[in-house]
Design a protein around this motif. Structure first.
Motif, PDB file in Angstrom:
ATOM      1  N   GLU B  55     -52.565 -81.638 -99.706  1.00 20.75           N
ATOM      2  CA  GLU B  55     -51.556 -82.551-100.269  1.00 20.75           C
ATOM      3  C   GLU B  55     -51.283 -82.194-101.737  1.00 20.75           C
ATOM      4  O   GLU B  55     -50.141 -82.208-102.192  1.00 20.75           O
ATOM      5  CB  GLU B  55     -52.020 -84.014-100.189  1.00 20.75           C
ATOM      6  CG  GLU B  55     -52.141 -84.579 -98.772  1.00 20.75           C
ATOM      7  CD  GLU B  55     -50.865 -84.413 -97.955  1.00 20.75           C
ATOM      8  OE1 GLU B  55     -49.758 -84.584 -98.525  1.00 20.75           O
ATOM      9  OE2 GLU B  55     -50.968 -84.020 -96.762  1.00 20.75           O
ATOM     10  N   VAL B  56     -52.320 -81.837-102.469  1.00 19.86           N
ATOM     11  CA  VAL B  56     -52.124 -81.478-103.889  1.00 19.86           C
ATOM     12  C   VAL B  56     -51.319 -80.181-103.963  1.00 19.86           C
ATOM     13  O   VAL B  56     -50.318 -80.091-104.678  1.00 19.86           O
ATOM     14  CB  VAL B  56     -53.477 -81.310-104.618  1.00 19.86           C
ATOM     15  CG1 VAL B  56     -53.275 -80.718-106.023  1.00 19.86           C
ATOM     16  CG2 VAL B  56     -54.217 -82.644-104.685  1.00 19.86           C
ATOM     17  N   LEU B  57     -51.721 -79.204-103.184  1.00 18.94           N
ATOM     18  CA  LEU B  57     -51.026 -77.897-103.232  1.00 18.94           C
ATOM     19  C   LEU B  57     -49.549 -78.054-102.870  1.00 18.94           C
ATOM     20  O   LEU B  57     -48.684 -77.422-103.482  1.00 18.94           O
ATOM     21  CB  LEU B  57     -51.708 -76.908-102.280  1.00 18.94           C
ATOM     22  CG  LEU B  57     -53.151 -76.541-102.617  1.00 18.94           C
ATOM     23  CD1 LEU B  57     -53.743 -75.633-101.550  1.00 18.94           C
ATOM     24  CD2 LEU B  57     -53.255 -75.888-103.999  1.00 18.94           C
ATOM     25  N   LYS B  58     -49.276 -78.924-101.903  1.00 24.72           N
ATOM     26  CA  LYS B  58     -47.883 -79.103-101.456  1.00 24.72           C
ATOM     27  C   LYS B  58     -46.983 -79.615-102.587  1.00 24.72           C
ATOM     28  O   LYS B  58     -45.788 -79.350-102.622  1.00 24.72           O
ATOM     29  CB  LYS B  58     -47.840 -80.089-100.288  1.00 24.72           C
ATOM     30  CG  LYS B  58     -48.080 -79.432 -98.939  1.00 24.72           C
ATOM     31  CD  LYS B  58     -48.346 -80.437 -97.838  1.00 24.72           C
ATOM     32  CE  LYS B  58     -47.196 -81.400 -97.619  1.00 24.72           C
ATOM     33  NZ  LYS B  58     -47.500 -82.369 -96.548  1.00 24.72           N
ATOM     34  N   LYS B  59     -47.573 -80.317-103.525  1.00 20.28           N
ATOM     35  CA  LYS B  59     -46.770 -80.849-104.647  1.00 20.28           C
ATOM     36  C   LYS B  59     -46.321 -79.719-105.574  1.00 20.28           C
ATOM     37  O   LYS B  59     -45.307 -79.836-106.250  1.00 20.28           O
ATOM     38  CB  LYS B  59     -47.611 -81.840-105.464  1.00 20.28           C
ATOM     39  CG  LYS B  59     -47.749 -83.214-104.836  1.00 20.28           C
ATOM     40  CD  LYS B  59     -48.705 -84.080-105.621  1.00 20.28           C
ATOM     41  CE  LYS B  59     -48.166 -84.477-106.985  1.00 20.28           C
ATOM     42  NZ  LYS B  59     -49.096 -85.404-107.670  1.00 20.28           N
ATOM     43  N   TYR B  60     -47.067 -78.647-105.621  1.00 18.74           N
ATOM     44  CA  TYR B  60     -46.799 -77.635-106.642  1.00 18.74           C
ATOM     45  C   TYR B  60     -46.335 -76.301-106.061  1.00 18.74           C
ATOM     46  O   TYR B  60     -45.845 -75.439-106.799  1.00 18.74           O
ATOM     47  CB  TYR B  60     -48.048 -77.406-107.497  1.00 18.74           C
ATOM     48  CG  TYR B  60     -48.463 -78.652-108.245  1.00 18.74           C
ATOM     49  CD1 TYR B  60     -49.460 -79.495-107.737  1.00 18.74           C
ATOM     50  CD2 TYR B  60     -47.828 -79.009-109.429  1.00 18.74           C
ATOM     51  CE1 TYR B  60     -49.813 -80.658-108.413  1.00 18.74           C
ATOM     52  CE2 TYR B  60     -48.185 -80.176-110.103  1.00 18.74           C
ATOM     53  CZ  TYR B  60     -49.172 -80.988-109.585  1.00 18.74           C
ATOM     54  OH  TYR B  60     -49.512 -82.145-110.246  1.00 18.74           O
ATOM     55  N   LEU B  61     -46.507 -76.128-104.784  1.00 20.07           N
ATOM     56  CA  LEU B  61     -46.184 -74.815-104.200  1.00 20.07           C
ATOM     57  C   LEU B  61     -45.321 -74.960-102.949  1.00 20.07           C
ATOM     58  O   LEU B  61     -45.468 -75.964-102.237  1.00 20.07           O
ATOM     59  CB  LEU B  61     -47.481 -74.077-103.838  1.00 20.07           C
ATOM     60  CG  LEU B  61     -48.228 -73.553-105.062  1.00 20.07           C
ATOM     61  CD1 LEU B  61     -49.689 -73.315-104.742  1.00 20.07           C
ATOM     62  CD2 LEU B  61     -47.577 -72.251-105.555  1.00 20.07           C
ATOM     63  N   PRO B  62     -44.404 -73.989-102.719  1.00 18.73           N
ATOM     64  CA  PRO B  62     -43.471 -74.106-101.584  1.00 18.73           C
ATOM     65  C   PRO B  62     -44.171 -73.805-100.256  1.00 18.73           C
ATOM     66  O   PRO B  62     -43.974 -72.732 -99.674  1.00 18.73           O
ATOM     67  CB  PRO B  62     -42.401 -73.069-101.920  1.00 18.73           C
ATOM     68  CG  PRO B  62     -43.099 -72.046-102.730  1.00 18.73           C
ATOM     69  CD  PRO B  62     -44.179 -72.782-103.503  1.00 18.73           C
ATOM     70  N   ILE B  63     -45.004 -74.719 -99.836  1.00 16.93           N
ATOM     71  CA  ILE B  63     -45.718 -74.508 -98.579  1.00 16.93           C
ATOM     72  C   ILE B  63     -44.744 -74.732 -97.423  1.00 16.93           C
ATOM     73  O   ILE B  63     -44.052 -75.742 -97.374  1.00 16.93           O
ATOM     74  CB  ILE B  63     -46.959 -75.412 -98.508  1.00 16.93           C
ATOM     75  CG1 ILE B  63     -47.970 -74.877 -99.524  1.00 16.93           C
ATOM     76  CG2 ILE B  63     -47.542 -75.459 -97.104  1.00 16.93           C
ATOM     77  CD1 ILE B  63     -49.176 -75.702 -99.727  1.00 16.93           C
ATOM     78  N   ALA B  64     -44.660 -73.722 -96.550  1.00 15.44           N
ATOM     79  CA  ALA B  64     -43.613 -73.756 -95.526  1.00 15.44           C
ATOM     80  C   ALA B  64     -43.895 -74.822 -94.489  1.00 15.44           C
ATOM     81  O   ALA B  64     -43.067 -75.668 -94.195  1.00 15.44           O
ATOM     82  CB  ALA B  64     -43.523 -72.373 -94.871  1.00 15.44           C
ATOM     83  N   ASP B  65     -45.120 -74.792 -93.960  1.00 17.10           N
ATOM     84  CA  ASP B  65     -45.342 -75.671 -92.806  1.00 17.10           C
ATOM     85  C   ASP B  65     -46.808 -76.054 -92.798  1.00 17.10           C
ATOM     86  O   ASP B  65     -47.685 -75.219 -92.524  1.00 17.10           O
ATOM     87  CB  ASP B  65     -44.942 -74.854 -91.563  1.00 17.10           C
ATOM     88  CG  ASP B  65     -45.513 -75.435 -90.285  1.00 17.10           C
ATOM     89  OD1 ASP B  65     -45.969 -76.601 -90.322  1.00 17.10           O
ATOM     90  OD2 ASP B  65     -45.533 -74.729 -89.266  1.00 17.10           O
ATOM     91  N   ASP B  66     -47.094 -77.294 -93.140  1.00 15.20           N
ATOM     92  CA  ASP B  66     -48.521 -77.604 -93.293  1.00 15.20           C
ATOM     93  C   ASP B  66     -49.236 -77.809 -91.963  1.00 15.20           C
ATOM     94  O   ASP B  66     -50.406 -78.171 -91.916  1.00 15.20           O
ATOM     95  CB  ASP B  66     -48.757 -78.753 -94.281  1.00 15.20           C
ATOM     96  CG  ASP B  66     -48.048 -80.006 -93.861  1.00 15.20           C
ATOM     97  OD1 ASP B  66     -47.122 -79.874 -93.040  1.00 15.20           O
ATOM     98  OD2 ASP B  66     -48.389 -81.081 -94.341  1.00 15.20           O
ATOM     99  N   ASP B  67     -48.529 -77.528 -90.873  1.00 12.79           N
ATOM    100  CA  ASP B  67     -49.266 -77.443 -89.611  1.00 12.79           C
ATOM    101  C   ASP B  67     -49.814 -76.022 -89.438  1.00 12.79           C
ATOM    102  O   ASP B  67     -50.738 -75.774 -88.696  1.00 12.79           O
ATOM    103  CB  ASP B  67     -48.336 -77.777 -88.431  1.00 12.79           C
ATOM    104  CG  ASP B  67     -47.955 -79.260 -88.487  1.00 12.79           C
ATOM    105  OD1 ASP B  67     -48.778 -80.017 -89.079  1.00 12.79           O
ATOM    106  OD2 ASP B  67     -46.874 -79.642 -88.027  1.00 12.79           O
TER     107      ASP B  67
END
Lengths: 98, 98
Positions: B55-67
């Motif tokens: 959740e923290v990383l998703k705030k700062y990096l363009p994570i494509a698909d957290d599945d």
């Protein structure tokens, strides 16, 4: 060879230089971020992201003193490697998590 | 040699095996936790901790698909090494963070 095997071999390898890394791994928790696209994390957000990651770790691990945080950063061939290490409490029993 | 240099050398080293690790580092963000006291994170808390770190990383990096999260775990000589990797969005511009 996957990254985790590479890191595990790097830390637990045979020759002298790995021994020093194993000593430095002692008594500390290391969080390493390998981001394949250098520069993606805006520099001004890095401290905020680090702090938030630390807050999560503190919930689950007996971090002794969150002022005692070492931070290393390396950029190579368009890849950023960020390392954060914190000291662990001496006690052995697991932190009781509410 | 510090852990970050060791990991950087491991990923960008010369010989063949490192090359495959560099390939696997491509297009993905890797978070590696090296915890010198194996077993400290109670197994049932590991998924929760992983999710919160994500959740923290998703705030700062363009994570494509957290599945699309790969998770590796290794235990060696009383040290736990946990690796989590997620795919990064193809776009290059930085994620605009509110």
């Amino acid at each position: 060879m996957s990254l985790i095997n590479l890191i595990s071999e790097a830390i637990f390898g045979k020759d002298k230089k790995e021994k020093t890394a194993r000593e430095s791994a002692k008594e500390r928790l290391h969080l390493v971020l390998v981001n394949d696209r250098a520069g993606q994390i805006a520099p001004d957000f890095m401290p905020k992201m680090r702090q938030e990651l630390l807050e999560v770790l503190k919930k689950y691990l007996p971090i002794a003193d969150d002022d005692d945080v070492e931070f290393n950063f390396a950029r190579k061939e368009n890849t950023d490697i960020m390392e954060m290490s914190v000291s662990l409490e001496k006690t052995d029993e697991k932190k009781n998590i509410e």
